[in-house]
Design an enzyme around this catalytic site. Structure first.
Site, PDB file in Angstrom:
ATOM      1  N   ASP A   1      -3.025  12.911   2.166  1.00 16.36           N
ATOM      2  CA  ASP A   1      -3.149  14.239   2.787  1.00 16.36           C
ATOM      3  C   ASP A   1      -4.182  15.083   2.036  1.00 16.36           C
ATOM      4  OD1 ASP A   1      -1.467  14.176   0.557  1.00 16.36           O
ATOM      5  OD2 ASP A   1      -0.213  15.829   1.254  1.00 16.36           O
TER       6      ASP A   1
ATOM      7  N   TYR B   1      -7.387  -7.410   0.762  1.00 14.35           N
ATOM      8  CA  TYR B   1      -8.509  -6.610   0.260  1.00 14.35           C
ATOM      9  C   TYR B   1      -9.296  -7.329  -0.841  1.00 14.35           C
ATOM     10  CZ  TYR B   1      -5.891  -2.760   2.490  1.00 14.35           C
ATOM     11  OH  TYR B   1      -5.227  -1.938   3.364  1.00 14.35           O
TER      12      TYR B   1
ATOM     13  N   GLU C   1      -2.087  21.573  -6.571  1.00 16.48           N
ATOM     14  CA  GLU C   1      -3.072  21.861  -5.518  1.00 16.48           C
ATOM     15  C   GLU C   1      -4.369  22.461  -6.062  1.00 16.48           C
ATOM     16  OE1 GLU C   1      -0.547  24.090  -2.876  1.00 16.48           O
ATOM     17  OE2 GLU C   1      -0.297  22.361  -1.542  1.00 16.48           O
TER      18      GLU C   1
END
Ligand SMILES: [Zn+2]
Ligand SMILES: [Zn+2]
Length: 393
Positions: A106, A298, A373
Site C-alpha cells: 500500500d 522468480y 508514515e
C-alpha cells in the site's frame, strides 16, 4: 531542481500520500484482484494528465512525457495485499476480514502516486519519459513477468527501472542499498514416490515408499552440504512429507514438496539438475519410482552497480550520507522485481520504516505490521529525484 527542496516538496503533499496509503490499507486486495486499487490509481493519473493503459489483468502503466525526446525511466510499485487478518488497533486498520497490507505494498503504491503528482508538475523540466508501473500479484503468481510479456518495457523502450520496498530492519529516515545479487531465485518441486504396499511384518514383499522418501531427503541435504561450494548459497527445503495409512501397512506412496533457493543463475541450473537426478537416482536404486513436478519461480534479483550508485547519490543528497546504508548480505527471500532487472538495468532499494518509540517494529507478513508514515514523503522524493537525475544527466 535542488534535491533538498524536493524532500520539502514531497513533505507538502504528505497528507495526500498518507491518505492514499490509508485508503489502500483499509481496503486491501489480493493478487490479481486489485480492481478498486487500480481504479483509484487510474483516476489519479488521468487527473494529472498522465496517459494510462491497463496491462496484465489488474496492472496499469502510466506514461508521463517530458518536454522533448530523451531516455525513458520506469518506476515500479506493487499493489497486492496478503491473506492475513489485521490485528492492529488503529483507525486505518483493514476493513476486510482475512486480508491485510502486511508487506507494505500500500505504501509502495501511495508513494509512487506521490511521485506522479510531483513529476507531472515538473514535466517541463526534463526530456524523455517516466513510466509508472503499478504491478499486481507480487506475493502470488507474480505480475512482473506478464507485464513484460505484454510489452511494458517497450514503446517507448525503457532504459532503466527502479523499485523500492519498505524495510522494518532499517530506521525511518534511512535508505538501504545493495550492489549485485540481492534476492534469491526460487524453484518449487513436488514429488510422488511410488512403492508397493504389503504387510508391515513382511516388508520384503513390497517396496517401502517411506524409507525411500527418507533416503531422498537425506541425499538432497548431502548434495547441499557436500557438492556445493560453501561460499555459494543454496537452500533445499522439504516442507511437506506425507505418506502412509496404518502402522502395520507398508506405504506405497509418499509425497514430498520443497523449494530450492539460489543466488547465482549458474548455480541455480546446477542445483535444479542435481535435485532431479538425486530424486530419480535414489528412488530407482531402491526399486521405487518417482514422478517429479518442477515449477520454476522468480529469478534472482541482481542490482546494476551504476544504477545503484545513482540511488546512493540521490539518497545522500536527500537524507545525508549518514542515512544511507550499504546492505552487506543478500537475502534468500524472493522478489519478482527481478524479472524487470533481467531485461533492463536498474536497482531495487529499501526504505526504512522502523520506529521503536512509535512501537513500529513488527516484521513483514505479521498481523501487527505497520509503517512509520514519515517514510511516505521520503519514498516519493526518492522516486522523483531518481527520475529527474536519470533523465537530466
Ligand atoms: Zn511480502
Ligand atoms: Zn513485499
Amino acid at each position: 531542481m535542488k534535491s533538498m527542496n524536493l524532500l520539502l516538496e514531497a513533505q507538502k503533499i504528505k497528507q495526500d500520500i498518507v491518505q492514499f496509503r490509508r485508503n489502500f490499507h483499509m481496503h486491501p486486495e489480493l493478487g490479481m484482484e486489485e480492481y478498486r486499487t487500480v481504479g483509484i490509481i487510474e483516476d489519479t493519473l488521468k487527473s494529472l494528465g498522465i496517459e494510462t493503459n491497463r496491462i496484465a489483468g489488474t496492472g496499469l502503466i502510466g506514461l508521463l512525457r517530458g518536454k522533448g525526446s530523451g531516455k525513458t525511466i520506469a518506476l515500479r510499485a506493487d499493489m497486492d495485499a496478503l491473506p492475513i487478518s489485521d490485528k492492529k488497533k488503529v483507525s486505518y486498520a483493514s476493513k476486510v476480514p482475512g486480508k491485510m497490507h502486511a508487506c507494505g505494498h500500500d505504501s509502495h503504491t501511495a508513494s509512487l502516486l506521490g511521485a506522479a503528482i510531483l513529476l507531472s508538475k515538473y514535466k517541463n523540466k526534463f526530456n524523455g519519459n517516466v513510466k509508472f508501473l503499478f504491478q499486481p500479484a507480487e506475493e502470488t503468481v507474480g505480475g512482473a513477468l506478464p507485464m513484460i510479456k505484454e510489452g511494458v518495457l517497450k514503446n517507448p523502450e525503457v532504459d532503466a527501472v527502479f523499485g523500492l520496498h519498505v524495510d522494518v530492519d532499517i530506521e525511518v529516515g534511512k535508505i538501504g542499498i545493495r550492489y549485485g545479487k540481492t534476492n534469491a531465485a526460487s524453484d518449487m518441486f513436488d514429488v510422488i514416490i511410488y512403492g508397493k504396499s504389503c504387510h508391515g511384518a513382511a516388508p520384503h514383499e513390497g517396496i517401502d515408499a517411506i524409507t525411500v522418501g527418507v533416503q531422498v531427503v537425506s541425499a538432497l541435504q548431502n548434495f547441499v552440504s557436500r557438492n556445493v561450494d560453501p561460499l555459494d548459497s543454496v537452500v533445499v527445503t522439504i516442507g511437506i512429507f506425507e505418506g502412509g495409512y496404518q502402522r502395520n501397512i507398508i506405504a506405497d506412496r509418499v509425497k514430498l514438496s520443497g523449494i530450492i533457493r539460489t543466488l547465482d543463475p549458474n548455480i541455480r541450473k546446477i542445483a535444479c539438475d542435481r535435485v532431479k537426478k538425486i530424486i530419480l537416482g535414489v528412488t530407482e536404486a531402491l526399486g521405487a519410482k518417482a514422478n517429479i513436478n518442477f515449477t520454476p519461480s522468480y529469478p534472482s534479483l541482481i542490482n546494476d552497480n551504476s544504477m545503484t550508485d545513482l540511488v546512493k547519490s540521490v539518497a545522500e543528497e536527500l537524507l545525508g550520507k549518514a542515512n544511507v546504508i550499504v546492505i552487506n548480505k543478500p537475502t534468500m527471500g524472493v522478489e519478482d522485481f527481478a524479472y524487470f532487472l533481467q531485461n533492463v538495468s536498474g536497482s531495487f532499494f529499501k526504505v526504512g520504516v522502523k520506529n521503536k518509540e512509535k512501537g513500529i517494529v513488527q516484521p513483514l507478513h505479521s498481523s501487527l505490521f505497520d509503517i512509520d508514515e514519515d517514510v511516505l514523503p521520503i519514498a516519493t522524493a526518492m522516486h522523483t529525484q531518481i527520475a529527474l537525475k536519470f533523465l537530466t544527466e
